[in-house]
Design an enzyme around this catalytic site. Sequence first.
Site, PDB file in Angstrom:
ATOM      1  N   ASN A   1      -8.894   8.285   7.045  1.00 52.32           N
ATOM      2  CA  ASN A   1      -7.846   7.880   6.102  1.00 52.32           C
ATOM      3  C   ASN A   1      -6.489   7.770   6.783  1.00 52.32           C
ATOM      4  OD1 ASN A   1      -9.906   8.010   4.335  1.00 52.32           O
ATOM      5  ND2 ASN A   1      -9.230   9.853   3.287  1.00 52.32           N
TER       6      ASN A   1
ATOM      7  N   ASP B   1      -3.692   7.736   4.759  1.00 50.76           N
ATOM      8  CA  ASP B   1      -2.728   7.995   3.679  1.00 50.76           C
ATOM      9  C   ASP B   1      -1.883   9.250   3.849  1.00 50.76           C
ATOM     10  OD1 ASP B   1      -4.531  10.081   2.952  1.00 50.76           O
ATOM     11  OD2 ASP B   1      -5.599   8.778   1.550  1.00 50.76           O
TER      12      ASP B   1
ATOM     13  N   CYS C   1      12.073  -2.545  16.461  1.00 43.58           N
ATOM     14  CA  CYS C   1      12.077  -1.252  17.151  1.00 43.58           C
ATOM     15  C   CYS C   1      13.514  -0.760  17.354  1.00 43.58           C
ATOM     16  CB  CYS C   1      11.380  -1.421  18.498  1.00 43.58           C
ATOM     17  SG  CYS C   1      11.379   0.053  19.514  1.00 43.58           S
TER      18      CYS C   1
ATOM     19  N   GLY D   1     -16.972  11.575   1.291  1.00 48.26           N
ATOM     20  CA  GLY D   1     -16.319  10.380   0.765  1.00 48.26           C
ATOM     21  C   GLY D   1     -16.190   9.237   1.741  1.00 48.26           C
TER      22      GLY D   1
ATOM     23  N   ARG E   1       0.835  -1.213   0.000  1.00 45.49           N
ATOM     24  CA  ARG E   1       0.000   0.000   0.000  1.00 45.49           C
ATOM     25  C   ARG E   1       0.863   1.254   0.000  1.00 45.49           C
ATOM     26  NH1 ARG E   1      -4.501  -1.350   3.502  1.00 45.49           N
ATOM     27  NH2 ARG E   1      -5.196   0.808   3.437  1.00 45.49           N
TER      28      ARG E   1
ATOM     29  N   HIS F   1      -8.055   6.425  12.420  1.00 47.62           N
ATOM     30  CA  HIS F   1      -7.579   5.065  12.107  1.00 47.62           C
ATOM     31  C   HIS F   1      -6.073   4.989  11.902  1.00 47.62           C
ATOM     32  CE1 HIS F   1     -11.933   4.042  10.616  1.00 47.62           C
ATOM     33  NE2 HIS F   1     -11.831   4.089  11.922  1.00 47.62           N
TER      34      HIS F   1
ATOM     35  N   ALA G   1     -15.875  14.595  -4.648  1.00 50.21           N
ATOM     36  CA  ALA G   1     -15.404  15.595  -3.681  1.00 50.21           C
ATOM     37  C   ALA G   1     -14.503  16.638  -4.344  1.00 50.21           C
ATOM     38  CB  ALA G   1     -14.642  14.889  -2.558  1.00 50.21           C
TER      39      ALA G   1
ATOM     40  N   GLU H   1     -22.450   8.400  -4.196  1.00 54.12           N
ATOM     41  CA  GLU H   1     -23.462   7.379  -3.900  1.00 54.12           C
ATOM     42  C   GLU H   1     -24.156   7.698  -2.583  1.00 54.12           C
ATOM     43  OE1 GLU H   1     -21.663   3.494  -3.923  1.00 54.12           O
ATOM     44  OE2 GLU H   1     -20.722   3.859  -5.865  1.00 54.12           O
TER      45      GLU H   1
HETATM   46  C1  BJW Z   1     -16.304   9.289  -3.234  1.00 55.92           C
HETATM   47  C2  BJW Z   1     -15.536   9.441  -4.359  1.00 55.92           C
HETATM   48  C3  BJW Z   1     -15.205  10.743  -4.697  1.00 55.92           C
HETATM   49  C4  BJW Z   1     -15.845   7.360  -4.125  1.00 55.92           C
HETATM   50  N1  BJW Z   1     -15.614  11.748  -3.941  1.00 55.92           N
HETATM   51  N2  BJW Z   1     -16.710  10.309  -2.501  1.00 55.92           N
HETATM   52  C5  BJW Z   1     -21.302  -1.141  15.823  1.00 55.92           C
HETATM   53  C6  BJW Z   1     -22.051  -2.019  15.062  1.00 55.92           C
HETATM   54  C7  BJW Z   1     -21.449  -3.047  14.340  1.00 55.92           C
HETATM   55  C8  BJW Z   1     -20.072  -3.223  14.364  1.00 55.92           C
HETATM   56  C9  BJW Z   1     -19.333  -2.343  15.107  1.00 55.92           C
HETATM   57  C10 BJW Z   1     -19.941  -1.342  15.831  1.00 55.92           C
HETATM   58  N3  BJW Z   1     -18.980  -0.627  16.450  1.00 55.92           N
HETATM   59  C11 BJW Z   1     -17.782  -1.167  16.125  1.00 55.92           C
HETATM   60  C12 BJW Z   1     -17.973  -2.230  15.315  1.00 55.92           C
HETATM   61  C13 BJW Z   1     -16.924  -3.092  14.721  1.00 55.92           C
HETATM   62  C14 BJW Z   1     -16.205  -2.434  13.570  1.00 55.92           C
HETATM   63  C15 BJW Z   1     -17.204  -1.936  12.547  1.00 55.92           C
HETATM   64  O1  BJW Z   1     -17.574  -0.778  12.457  1.00 55.92           O
HETATM   65  N4  BJW Z   1     -17.685  -2.833  11.698  1.00 55.92           N
HETATM   66  C16 BJW Z   1     -18.673  -2.472  10.693  1.00 55.92           C
HETATM   67  C17 BJW Z   1     -18.032  -2.511   9.289  1.00 55.92           C
HETATM   68  C18 BJW Z   1     -19.810  -3.436  10.795  1.00 55.92           C
HETATM   69  N5  BJW Z   1     -15.390  -1.345  14.071  1.00 55.92           N
HETATM   70  C19 BJW Z   1     -14.178  -1.575  14.568  1.00 55.92           C
HETATM   71  O2  BJW Z   1     -13.701  -2.678  14.639  1.00 55.92           O
HETATM   72  C20 BJW Z   1     -13.438  -0.353  15.079  1.00 55.92           C
HETATM   73  N6  BJW Z   1     -13.008  -0.576  16.413  1.00 55.92           N
HETATM   74  C21 BJW Z   1     -13.824  -0.553  17.433  1.00 55.92           C
HETATM   75  O3  BJW Z   1     -14.999  -0.315  17.306  1.00 55.92           O
HETATM   76  O4  BJW Z   1     -13.222  -0.792  18.648  1.00 55.92           O
HETATM   77  C22 BJW Z   1     -14.056  -1.162  19.732  1.00 55.92           C
HETATM   78  C23 BJW Z   1     -14.267  -2.652  19.594  1.00 55.92           C
HETATM   79  C24 BJW Z   1     -13.205  -3.485  19.725  1.00 55.92           C
HETATM   80  C25 BJW Z   1     -13.413  -4.855  19.627  1.00 55.92           C
HETATM   81  C26 BJW Z   1     -14.679  -5.359  19.350  1.00 55.92           C
HETATM   82  C27 BJW Z   1     -15.751  -4.475  19.184  1.00 55.92           C
HETATM   83  C28 BJW Z   1     -15.544  -3.102  19.312  1.00 55.92           C
HETATM   84  C29 BJW Z   1     -12.164  -0.144  14.282  1.00 55.92           C
HETATM   85  C30 BJW Z   1     -12.440   0.178  12.869  1.00 55.92           C
HETATM   86  C31 BJW Z   1     -11.122   0.284  12.108  1.00 55.92           C
HETATM   87  C32 BJW Z   1     -11.362   0.396  10.624  1.00 55.92           C
HETATM   88  N7  BJW Z   1     -10.160   0.127   9.964  1.00 55.92           N
HETATM   89  C33 BJW Z   1     -10.108   0.272   8.529  1.00 55.92           C
HETATM   90  C34 BJW Z   1      -8.791  -0.299   8.008  1.00 55.92           C
HETATM   91  C35 BJW Z   1      -7.608   0.637   8.351  1.00 55.92           C
HETATM   92  C36 BJW Z   1      -6.326   0.051   7.921  1.00 55.92           C
HETATM   93  C37 BJW Z   1      -6.279  -0.214   6.431  1.00 55.92           C
HETATM   94  O5  BJW Z   1      -6.407   0.738   5.635  1.00 55.92           O
HETATM   95  O6  BJW Z   1      -6.135  -1.365   6.033  1.00 55.92           O
HETATM   96  O7  BJW Z   1     -10.295   1.629   8.158  1.00 55.92           O
HETATM   97  S1  BJW Z   1     -11.486  -0.533   7.702  1.00 55.92           S
HETATM   98  C38 BJW Z   1     -11.661   0.652   6.434  1.00 55.92           C
HETATM   99  O8  BJW Z   1     -12.993   1.223   6.538  1.00 55.92           O
HETATM  100  C39 BJW Z   1     -10.660   1.770   6.777  1.00 55.92           C
HETATM  101  C40 BJW Z   1     -11.501   2.992   6.576  1.00 55.92           C
HETATM  102  O9  BJW Z   1     -10.976   4.075   7.319  1.00 55.92           O
HETATM  103  C41 BJW Z   1     -12.866   2.554   7.050  1.00 55.92           C
HETATM  104  C42 BJW Z   1     -13.992   3.407   6.548  1.00 55.92           C
HETATM  105  O10 BJW Z   1     -14.088   3.318   5.155  1.00 55.92           O
HETATM  106  P1  BJW Z   1     -14.435   4.621   4.325  1.00 55.92           P
HETATM  107  O11 BJW Z   1     -13.397   5.644   4.513  1.00 55.92           O
HETATM  108  O12 BJW Z   1     -15.818   5.019   4.601  1.00 55.92           O
HETATM  109  O13 BJW Z   1     -14.244   4.093   2.822  1.00 55.92           O
HETATM  110  P2  BJW Z   1     -15.241   3.199   1.933  1.00 55.92           P
HETATM  111  O14 BJW Z   1     -14.429   2.572   0.892  1.00 55.92           O
HETATM  112  O15 BJW Z   1     -16.093   2.337   2.766  1.00 55.92           O
HETATM  113  O16 BJW Z   1     -16.211   4.279   1.251  1.00 55.92           O
HETATM  114  C43 BJW Z   1     -15.735   5.187   0.279  1.00 55.92           C
HETATM  115  C44 BJW Z   1     -16.858   6.125  -0.071  1.00 55.92           C
HETATM  116  O17 BJW Z   1     -16.333   7.122  -0.932  1.00 55.92           O
HETATM  117  C45 BJW Z   1     -18.020   5.445  -0.810  1.00 55.92           C
HETATM  118  O18 BJW Z   1     -19.230   5.843  -0.184  1.00 55.92           O
HETATM  119  C46 BJW Z   1     -17.934   6.019  -2.220  1.00 55.92           C
HETATM  120  O19 BJW Z   1     -19.197   6.198  -2.820  1.00 55.92           O
HETATM  121  C47 BJW Z   1     -17.268   7.339  -1.956  1.00 55.92           C
HETATM  122  N8  BJW Z   1     -16.523   7.901  -3.080  1.00 55.92           N
HETATM  123  N9  BJW Z   1     -15.284   8.157  -4.875  1.00 55.92           N
HETATM  124  C48 BJW Z   1     -16.385  11.473  -2.846  1.00 55.92           C
HETATM  125  N10 BJW Z   1     -14.437  10.974  -5.805  1.00 55.92           N
HETATM  126 ZN    ZN Z   2      10.180  -0.917  21.316  1.00 56.85          ZN
END
Ligand code: BJW
Ligand code: ZN
Length: 269
Positions: free
Chosen positions: A109, A111, A155, A195, A77, A126, A239, A223
């Site tokens: 993000n 990045d 480290c 986004g 990445r 994140h 955006a 969307e």
């Molecule tokens: C455009 C465009 C253009 C395109 N202009 N727009 C409550 C209910 C159910 C589950 C949970 C809950 N609370 C917590 C959870 C669990 C989980 C979660 O939310 N799961 C759901 C998916 C169901 N959450 C977690 O695990 C979080 N931790 C937590 O809650 O801790 C407490 C806990 C611990 C243990 C157990 C339970 C609770 C941590 C979440 C960490 C997310 N990490 C990631 C990966 C980061 C590392 C990596 O990059 O690999 O973060 S996942 C991924 O999704 C990344 C992003 O930051 C995140 C959000 O995604 P984002 O940014 O919204 O992107 P997309 O791709 O989804 O959407 C893009 C959008 O852009 C689209 O809508 C397009 O239409 C649009 N778009 N082009 C404008 N040009």
């Molecule tokens: Zn260390």
Amino acid sequence: MRTIREGLVSEELQRRFHEAHSVLILTGAGVSAESGVPTFRGGGDSTVWRGMPFEIISSAGMLQRDLPAVWEWFNYRRGKLEALKPNPAHEAIARWQDVFKELSLVTQNIDGLHQMAGSRNVIELHGNVWRARCLDCGARSNARDLRFDRGVPLCFDCGGALRPDVVLFGEMLPTGAFELAAVKAESCELCLVVGTSAVVYPAASIPEIARAAGAFLVEVNPERTPLSDLCDEVLTGRAGEILPLLCQQPNREGGHDASYASIERMRPC
Ligand code: BJW
Ligand code: ZN
């Protein structure tokens, strides 16, 4: 619900944008899409790497099972990100920090493109792909300086194994980051959600908090998302094309130059 086409930014949004003192912006992967960063969920496909969906490879479980594989994924990445630059959406947001009395930029993000565009004090929910963190002593290192030993960097302080300093699925957010974002959400007048698919919690609750506290809520996304119905206005489009329009005055015909964007007014003004 009324849909206004032909790229009009509504008068109400223009007025609120020009009068607001306190603004919160929540960004997601879509804000970086026009820079060439793939989104996770947008566009019908979701990110897959070596046959694994990102919910698996970017998870706390994977980190425990196979740290070298997680490093390979993040090295890949970073390699892709290295050549990428901020786009007009990042640049507009960076300019706005000198326009509003208080601008809180909260991003999911990892990045670093907001910072590259000049945004300061970015609240990173994140983490950041350009940092690594020691699993033993917690020390942080610049991911550009790492030396790998059997697929895992060590480290500089204690010799322990490093991990990417990002928040994987099932992990807690960095201490204080969500809490600070929530405080800012409670006091902002205008909240722009740009986004993000708004499905990952707790990040997705930030706009809900802002709206519940009385902020005018605006989504910018090509969307619809689960948040769209809660919004006061939904600006449908990219955006990088929509954000630069927000701080422009309307032209003599009363519109702006973007014919792709539309606004759905969700709540009567
Ligand atoms: C455009 C465009 C253009 C395109 N202009 N727009 C409550 C209910 C159910 C589950 C949970 C809950 N609370 C917590 C959870 C669990 C989980 C979660 O939310 N799961 C759901 C998916 C169901 N959450 C977690 O695990 C979080 N931790 C937590 O809650 O801790 C407490 C806990 C611990 C243990 C157990 C339970 C609770 C941590 C979440 C960490 C997310 N990490 C990631 C990966 C980061 C590392 C990596 O990059 O690999 O973060 S996942 C991924 O999704 C990344 C992003 O930051 C995140 C959000 O995604 P984002 O940014 O919204 O992107 P997309 O791709 O989804 O959407 C893009 C959008 O852009 C689209 O809508 C397009 O239409 C649009 N778009 N082009 C404008 N040009
Ligand atoms: Zn260390």
